[in-house]
Design an enzyme around this catalytic site. Structure first.
Site, PDB file in Angstrom:
ATOM      1  CG  HIS A  76      78.281  28.484 100.899  1.00 24.65           C
ATOM      2  ND1 HIS A  76      78.920  28.537 102.125  1.00 24.65           N
ATOM      3  CD2 HIS A  76      78.574  27.262 100.390  1.00 24.65           C
ATOM      4  CE1 HIS A  76      79.561  27.396 102.334  1.00 24.65           C
ATOM      5  NE2 HIS A  76      79.368  26.608 101.296  1.00 24.65           N
ATOM      6  CG  ASP A 121      78.755  30.938 104.501  1.00 29.38           C
ATOM      7  OD1 ASP A 121      77.614  30.745 104.030  1.00 29.38           O
ATOM      8  OD2 ASP A 121      79.723  30.187 104.272  1.00 29.38           O
ATOM      9  CD  GLN A 210      86.170  21.374  98.512  1.00 27.27           C
ATOM     10  OE1 GLN A 210      87.098  20.605  98.703  1.00 27.27           O
ATOM     11  NE2 GLN A 210      86.245  22.657  98.831  1.00 27.27           N
ATOM     12  N   GLY A 211      81.679  19.349 100.538  1.00 22.55           N
ATOM     13  CA  GLY A 211      80.540  18.597 101.027  1.00 22.55           C
ATOM     14  C   GLY A 211      80.297  18.807 102.503  1.00 22.55           C
ATOM     15  CB  SER A 213      79.389  23.936 102.986  1.00 24.30           C
ATOM     16  OG  SER A 213      80.532  24.461 102.368  1.00 24.30           O
TER      17      SER A 213
END
Length: 266
Positions: A76, A121, A210-211, A213
């Site tokens: 993603h 993913d 968040q950040g 991934s």
């Protein structure tokens, strides 16, 4: 709907910040057009050279050095398979402002076949030239290491919605079983048990965010060497009680990952 742990909207600013040293000091606010880089909530500072395989990617994701020319990250985090020279990988340092940091541009992206936003993913970013002098992170090839205590590491906000950090931090999180993670108290069946693995504390407090991934979740193998078990994928918020991090289960995809790496020359 997946709550991804990437910040792709910051891609335009990320490369500038990483290469020019435009990074906020810990605890300072970050403007909306500045990147939030990979990090873990509830961590402590990593020592220089402790995790030499850690990579920061300019689109607002993390990754791990799989080979001298390949970075393993999340599907993603990238748009499609094909030529791509727009991504910069930064590595070789815990301090993103260090003059000794190593950077490489991408020349190709490989996204997991069949990826549609639900499972599968994982992805590779191929670097335009090899990185020498840095250890790579092998992946698991069986489920033997898919439990126990895992290490997570990165550079971003110290709390949900917080500011980025300059120095690499680290933390450990325990395995959470599929049945527990999919219980009504946690994700209520949203986790794909065969393809995803959960890790975190029931009480919260330590997690990826968040950040983050695309970054690795890893542990020691029988020879006491680091081995990658997961890829940071998604979760509800960051470090919330009963909301552990959800990671791509590398053991499930190991044959496909190795085959793709071979096809990419890595």
């Amino acid at each position: 709907m997946r709550r991804w742990r990437s910040l792709l909207a910051t891609a335009a600013a990320a490369l500038t910040a990483a290469t020019m040293g435009v990074l906020a000091a810990p605890g300072t606010a970050v403007a909306a057009d500045e990147p939030v880089t990979p990090y873990v909530v509830g961590g402590t500072r990593a020592a220089q050279g402790e995790f030499p395989f850690m990579v920061r990617l300019s689109m607002g994701c993390g990754g791990a050095l799989y080979s001298p020319t390949l970075v393993l990250t999340a599907a993603h985090c990238v748009s499609r398979t094909g030529s791509n020279t727009s991504i910069t990988a930064t590595m070789g340092t815990v301090d993103l402002q260090s003059s000794s940091r190593i950077t490489r541009r991408s020349n190709y992206v490989y996204r997991a076949p069949g990826y549609n936003g639900n499972g599968d993913d994982w992805a590779f970013i191929r670097l335009a030239s090899p990185v020498t002098g840095l250890a790579t992170l092998p992946i698991v090839t069986s489920t033997a290491y898919d439990s126990g205590t895992f290490t997570i590491s990165g550079w971003g906000a110290a709390r949900e919605g917080g500011a980025q950090q300059r120095y690499l931090l680290k933390a450990t999180v325990p395995f959470v079983s599929d049945s527990t993670c999919n219980s009504s108290a946690m994700y209520g069946g949203e986790v794909i048990a065969a393809e995803e693995i959960c890790a975190g504390y029931t009480s919260g407090g330590v997690d990826t965010c968040q950040g983050d991934s695309g970054g690795p979740m890893f542990r020691r193998d029988a020879s006491n060497a680091w081995i990658q078990v997961g890829i940071v994928s998604w979760g509800d918020g960051c470090a919330r009680p009963n909301k552990p991090g959800v990671y791509t289960q590398v053991s499930y995809f190991s044959a496909a990952i190795r085959s793709a790496a071979a096809s990419l020359g890595g």
